[in-house]
Design an enzyme around this catalytic site. Sequence first.
Site, short mmCIF file in Angstrom:
data_model
loop_
_atom_site.label_atom_id
_atom_site.label_comp_id
_atom_site.label_asym_id
_atom_site.label_seq_id
_atom_site.Cartn_x
_atom_site.Cartn_y
_atom_site.Cartn_z
CD GLU A 226 -2.98 1.06 2.31
OE1 GLU A 226 -3.33 -0.05 2.77
OE2 GLU A 226 -3.46 2.13 2.72
NE ARG A 304 -9.63 -0.12 8.63
CZ ARG A 304 -10.89 -0.18 8.18
NH1 ARG A 304 -11.74 -1.03 8.69
NH2 ARG A 304 -11.28 0.61 7.21
CG PHE A 338 -5.25 -0.64 7.84
CD1 PHE A 338 -4.15 -0.61 7.01
CD2 PHE A 338 -5.75 0.57 8.31
CE1 PHE A 338 -3.56 0.60 6.64
CE2 PHE A 338 -5.17 1.78 7.95
CZ PHE A 338 -4.07 1.79 7.12
CB THR A 434 -10.59 5.33 9.10
OG1 THR A 434 -9.17 5.42 8.93
CG2 THR A 434 -10.96 3.90 9.43
CB ALA A 503 -9.82 0.29 3.05
CD GLU A 706 -8.53 -4.70 4.91
OE1 GLU A 706 -9.44 -3.92 4.55
OE2 GLU A 706 -7.55 -4.33 5.58
#
Length: 749
Positions: A226, A304, A338, A434, A503, A706
């Site tokens: 990422e 998170r 995450f 987020t 995400a 995820e």
Amino acid sequence: MKHIDAISHVTGQSVFVDDIPVRTGTLYGSVFRSPAAHGRIRSMDLSGALATDGVVRVLTASDIPGVNQVGGIVADEPLFAVDRVTYQGQPVALVVAADERVARKAAKKIRVDIEPLKAVFDAREAFKNELFLVPPSTIRSGNIGAAWDTCRYIFEGQTGTGAQEHVYIETQGTYAFVSEGDNIRIQSSTQGPTHVQETVARVLGLAMHRIEVEVTRLGGGFGGKEDQATAYACMAALASYILKLPVKVILQRTEDMEMTGKRHPYGADYKIGLSGDLKIIAYQAAFYQNGGAAADLSPAILARSLFHATNCYHIPNTEVTACSCRTNLPPNTAFRGFGGPQGMFVIEAAIAHAARELKVHARAIQEKNFLSEGDQFPYGQVAKQVNITKCSKLADQTFDIDGTMQEVASFNRKHPLQKKGVALMPICFGISFTNRSMNQARALVHIYLDGSVGISTGAVEMGQGVNTKIMQVAARTLSVPVSRIKIETTNTTRVSNTSPTAASSGADLNGKATEIACNRLANRLRKTAATMLDEDVKKISLDNEWVTIDGVRSTLSYADLVKKACNERVCLSEQGHYATPVIGFDKSTGKGHPFAYHVYGIALFVAHVDCLRGTYRFDKVLIVHDFGNSMNTSIDLGQVEGALIQGMGWMTMEEVVFDRDGKLLSNNLSSYKVPDIHSVPRKVTCIPLPVKGPKHAILRSKAVGEPPLMYGIGAYFALQEAIRAFNPGHVPDLIAPMTHEKMLMSLYG
Ligand code: MTE
Ligand code: LUZ
Ligand code: MOS
């Protein structure tokens, strides 16, 4: 529909960065890295490397024309260390040579004199020394101070979870070359092409439009690409820009493991308060995140963790604080979940602790406290379409949880040296970045003269099947077969300013953008058809490659319509832009609506321990998962299975070990053990929860990448149950992973 890469993957035809045919004159870069965890650089001697036959150049920070800075959220990470090194493996220089082996050999000849400084490797120690990457943050609900008095039972303790290496099959790598006008073209194995583009532009001191980043696919990312693909892209681009030749930087496995960050290890303190009938009244926790030497994505990961601190439970009084601690390890980074998994482990540990003391199975506490429709999460969002109880009930009906527990109890009575344990792992995971601004995507759709369709989006294919899903969206919206559709590479010149594919929102965001663009094209084609057929546009539809009037097939085919539309000068290209509605979070109040929706599910684990040897296996893992209305059941099931095993690996056998000087000892796949076919559960079953799915999910098919990783947490607690059956006096330390070695100690300790 099968994953569109399935055949080319298994026949070895898929092209990854290191498979791209090389251009004449290609050079290879090898990174020279810090041999010390923390210290001042007194001097550096490059002469040995420079004198090596075949070496073209050795690049250091002083060669950077722009800014020596690759930090994403916080500008605290140099591309090449200057004056000071802050972790073992930190890039200091890049040796560029005509041959890959020569570059590596020459890098070993660089000498650096480092004055050692005190290094810190543990998050709690960093916390004591107030070494923070960003200031601590807290989320609160209810009144925690007043709540403790109303609790019948209160339990306190500590937990810890370990790091996790991504083990993407394709290591970090980039191939860069300079094109006409000193523009740069980069092929990178990155989840974030725009992040690469932006950072290369900064490092080279160029405008972003001079940097083109292209991604075909990744051999896995899992969050590890990422942000952390960027530094290697910058190195290749820098060398290429300076030398005016193509340059490849591809890490070997051990280099990758030693240089890149992992899932953040967390330490945590918890305090949980329950009523006499097992309602959780209050929960307080502090998370100590081991961030490594630079912020990277740590602040977002920390957020998170806070959002997922109460998992799928409604707890009226909460106070959860999280600190991102600076240590002298490689900067830790995004990893599937995450920060969510680290936060969820702690509440499950607190529940397990309470259950042990109260002599009930954790299940009794879990089921008593599930979220209900309309409950508020501690961060203020009102829970809607809450499916956790539905999942739990369906699991009960389908898997006979009571029966399983009785079977296990009877097995344990009969077998003195074999013990089984049962655990339930319910999950609730919020979908959306987020950070609100990241929840947007674009798609560019061309219909060509022959009716074939080319689609570009910001989504990066890393094995998760996002390209297949986007193809399905386009086929459905345009009502053409998937054979008409091609998903193009991800390229910053076609789709700009993209969020990383992360995400779990890649298919939602880019799929919705594709749907918007395709709907516009379909409507324009319908209008054109209406004119041609002299009919009311309201009566016109596109249906399976034909124009229909009031549902009846006309004489006009899709292919003819496209050709004629082009003749009539109708535009057959569209761009779609999608931004998730409703979401927003106010950091100053700690309240808001950060997630478009939540994904729910529950897993039943049966662990089986050989108490003589300390080895274990899993007899079965039975899952009810909330896919919404899955648009691709084989891909989604693959995601659940893969994430489950990856989560189990994190909780059981994967152990990242550094020596006292911060050198990674588990630096290859013989010393870092990931699950293989022999360590997966004997039986894995996953059934979908029959529900309609939320409207913010693409075609009401929920994000799946995820959430199922967190089922893996159940493996840890199932093992604890088995230990207790053998060694009832054992007080667990609630620290993961539960390696076989640790299992043996626990059975007899
Ligand atoms: N599946 C495969 N095969 N390879 C991967 O690298 N990454 C995971 C998940 N599934 C990954 C994967 C992670 S961390 C995320 S965030 C999502 O895929 C990203 O893709 P999506 O948003 O399209 O689900
Ligand atoms: N990346 C990110 C993520 O930048 N923000 C997030 O909220 C997130 N969540 C999961 C995975 N990656
Ligand atoms: Mo995934 S950790 O959001 O790349």
